[in-house]
Design an enzyme around this catalytic site. Structure first.
Site, PDB file in Angstrom:
ATOM      1  N   GLU A 212      -3.320   1.003  -2.216  1.00  0.00           N
ATOM      2  CA  GLU A 212      -2.047   1.202  -2.916  1.00  0.00           C
ATOM      3  C   GLU A 212      -2.205   1.226  -4.434  1.00  0.00           C
ATOM      4  OE1 GLU A 212       1.074  -0.686   0.345  1.00  0.00           O
ATOM      5  OE2 GLU A 212       0.467  -1.900  -1.372  1.00  0.00           O
TER       6      GLU A 212
ATOM      7  N   GLU B 272      -0.097   1.932   7.118  1.00  0.00           N
ATOM      8  CA  GLU B 272       0.520   0.615   7.296  1.00  0.00           C
ATOM      9  C   GLU B 272       1.959   0.776   7.753  1.00  0.00           C
ATOM     10  OE1 GLU B 272       0.465  -2.083   4.029  1.00  0.00           O
ATOM     11  OE2 GLU B 272      -1.636  -1.694   3.514  1.00  0.00           O
TER      12      GLU B 272
END
Length: 687
Positions: free
Chosen positions: A159, A323
């Site tokens: 991320e 995710e």
């Protein structure tokens, strides 16, 4: 259609990946837990696990001292049950010894304050030390595991996001600007319009990154800084992957993109259209706030679909859901659990829109720290009998029957143009209304009519090919370069249909307005020009009469001066009553439409229905259904895979107009069926 029916095996696996983030480094003193993990992986019908995301302190507890034995065992144990490993590089969170010994690796915030060790992702992307250290650990990982049969893919860092304003980054920014402007400070001053308020620079050393102290009124500086942050992040990424590309060229590389949770819009900190070019596979982390109290489940599902179609379209191939949560998260304002059936439904929606995986954060709940109450496949009870574990196993069993879907794509005749840079510039613009610009949300409004009618849509960026689409929609494209205008002009001239709206085409790539009003080529394409933009207060309303029907308008209205365009709709109120609000124009072989104001959803349904009929746009498979049911398809050379999903709280009738085969049960289906609340039917229709 833009994409073809061919299969693209992005991970070189012929099965849907099911599993997620696994953190055995948190449990090395509990071999019984690690042994249970392997047993539970089989029972949950999971097959792929992301390892090492935040494991740097365990892999290198002291500088130059490495501990890989635990990871060796994890690889071997997962492979022993037929599983695969996505190996992460650990740069998302560095060990404390590094922050202490090399403080330059710590990020400096916009107020010029160096951050302390802690958290994650707070490192400097320019630091030579950090670049050397990340490349060093990555090389060791590639040497050790590059040929392990369990290794499926590289997950680089985690991320990416944020900015660093340290002296190293300031120097790098100045170097970036010198390259961009050919070492010509006058050219930079011209591009940034620096005579305004006496901001003219006389030396490169005077330029600094935007600071929250004072007013950042030089919009060109703000825009170039955001571009630099993207480029510097990509540069850091490219440094990380050098040993991976060198030693494991056969292993695909990804990093996980993000989206804002509440509005569910693309992450704004980086221009993913640039980043995507450096990845083999697009992956993203999806955490929609299901069952919230501000929108319907179907409306939220539509927003999820939009993001999926954007990230899929970035490379015109399947993507990965890297995710999601099987139950709840721990960082929403209200952390509500998924209701029974929602996990299966939301998982199948991801597959329907082009994902080749359902991967979770996290496999096992952490015992301590900030994620101890974040949802997981394995809860603190270590039980296979709780609801969440059973629902994960249900998803896994279904995915095992959907392996034929892997590698297929979603060809589309419709494209919506999304542009990160334009949104940055629009948000920075001191004009219009701060709370109602809402560029990404406006694009979703234009996406809605096609989602409701099950018509596939690509969400593309300005550098992608327009030519294969019948319809291109470019709402609120505030910033548009002459290069992009030329490409739009070519698209319409060659029999394309283009829709543009209010607050479009106002500035160039430097955020400088076009002199002489609207750009002459846009005036030619649309046969009109916008001469004034009226910004309304939240309670203000106007109305537009279109095809004899009245529609509500709010927020923005454009006063239009006609040339060759045809009037399709007129304003009903205010000083511009009875003047054009919606226009169309024939330009060479194509058609260009301009929508002058922000109109209600029903207008978009009716407006786009005409274009759907005119252009012959159709869903892949005709399934009759009511509101809140979504039908999405992936297409293989030999058949279509169709997902019929009920995003409502009630039973819904559906009708298959031809015979299909249910991929989960194997039964032949035709005619009417009743879908239960949150139910999904996945069928195959031979072509």
């Amino acid at each position: 259609m833009m994409s073809q029916y061919k299969r693209t095996y992005i991970t070189k696996a012929d099965f849907i990946l099911h599993g997620g983030d696994y953190n055995p480094d948190q449990w090395l003193d509990r071999p019984d837990i690690l042994e249970d993990d392997i047993k539970l992986m089989k029972l949950s019908h999971t097959n792929t696990f992301t390892v090492g995301v935040f494991a740097w302190a365990t892999l290198e507890p002291e500088e130059g001292v490495y501990r890989f034995e635990w990871l060796d065992k994890v690889f071997d144990d997962i492979y022993s049950i037929g599983g695969r490993v996505i190996l992460a590089t650990p740069s998302g969170a560095r060990p404390a010894w590094m922050s202490q010994k090399y403080p330059e690796v710590l990020r400096v915030n916009a107020s010029r304050v160096r951050q302390l060790h802690g958290g994650r992702h707070n490192h400097c992307f320019t630091s030579k030390v950090y670049r050397e250290k990340t490349q060093q650990i990555n090389r060791l990982l590639a040497e050790r595991y590059g040929n392990h049969p369990a290794l499926l893919m590289w997950h680089v860092s985690n991320e990416y996001g944020g900015e660093c304003h340290c002296d190293l980054c300031q120097d790098a920014f100045r170097d970036w600007l010198k390259k961009k402007y050919n070492n010509d400070l006058k050219a930079l001053n011209n591009a940034w319009w620096t005579p305004f308020w006496s901001h003219t620079y006389s030396d490169w050393s005077q330029i600094e990154s935007p600071s929250p102290i004072g007013e950042n009124t030089v919009h060109g500086l703000n825009l170039d800084w955001k571009r630099f942050v993207t480029d510097q992040t990509i540069s850091f990424f490219e440094n990380e992957v050098v040993p991976l590309r060198e030693l494991t060229p056969h292993i695909p590389i990804t990093t996980n993109f993000m989206a804002d949770t509440y509005d569910l819009i693309p992450f704004q900190g980086l221009d993913y259209s640039k980043f995507a070019k450096h990845l083999d596979v697009i992956s993203w982390d999806a955490y929609p706030a299901w069952h919230n109290d501000w929108e319907s489940t179907a409306d939220l599902a539509m927003k999820v679909g939009f993001i999926n179609d954007l990230y899929r379209s970035l490379k015109q191939q399947p993507f990965l859901l890297m995710e999601c949560t099987p139950s709840l998260v721990n960082w929403h304002k209200v952390n509500k659990a998924k209701r029974p059936g929602m996990h299966f439904l939301s998982s199948m929606q991801m597959i329907a829109h082009g994902s080749d995986s359902i991967l979770y954060f996290q496999w096992r709940k952490s015992r301590g720290s900030s994620e101890k109450f974040h949802g997981a496949v394995v809860d603190h009870d270590n039980s296979v009998e709780n609801r969440v574990f059973k629902e994960v196993a249900q998803v896994g069993k279904a995915l095992e029957k959907l392996s034929s879907v892997v590698g297929t794509n979603r060809p589309a005749d419709v494209a919506i143009l999304y542009d990160w840079e334009s949104n940055w510039a629009l948000n920075d613009a001191q004009g219009f209304a701060a709370e109602t610009k809402r560029y990404p949300q406006t694009l979703v409004q234009h996406y809605r009519p096609f989602w409701e009618q099950d018509i596939p849509v690509d969400v593309i960026t300005k550098e992608q090919d327009f030519s294969g689409y019948k319809l291109l929609i470019a709402p609120m494209l505030y910033l548009v370069s002459e290069k992009t205008i030329a490409r739009l002009k070519e698209f319409v001239a060659n029999d394309g249909t283009l829709v543009m709206t209010y607050i479009s085409g106002l500035v160039n790539e430097h955020d400088l307005t076009y002199l002489g009003g609207w750009h002459k080529d846009l005036q030619e394409i649309f046969g009109m020009k916008p001469v004034e933009i009226d910004t309304l207060y939240p309670r203000d309303r106007n109305r537009v009469n279109y095809r004899g029907r009245s529609y509500e308008l709010k927020d923005y209205a454009t006063v239009i001066e006609l040339n060759t365009a045809k009037v399709e709709g007129i304003y009903e109120d205010d000083f511009y009553a009875n003047t054009p609000a919606v226009t169309s124009n024939q330009y060479e072989k194509g058609q260009a439409y301009y929508i002058g104001g922000r109109l209600e959803d029903q207008f978009h349904r009716d407006f786009y229905q005409e274009l759907i009929n005119k252009l012959g746009l159709k869903p892949v498979v005709s399934v009759k259904h009511g509101k809140g049911v979504s039908v999405q398809a992936r297409q293989a050379p030999e058949c279509d895979y169709v997902f019929v999903m009920n995003f409502t709280e009630e039973k819904q009738p559906i009708v298959f107009e031809s015979k299909v085969k249910d991929l989960i049960t194997g039964e032949e289906i035709s005619g009417e069926l009743i879908l239960d609340k949150y139910e999904v039917r996945i069928v195959e229709k031979k072509r």
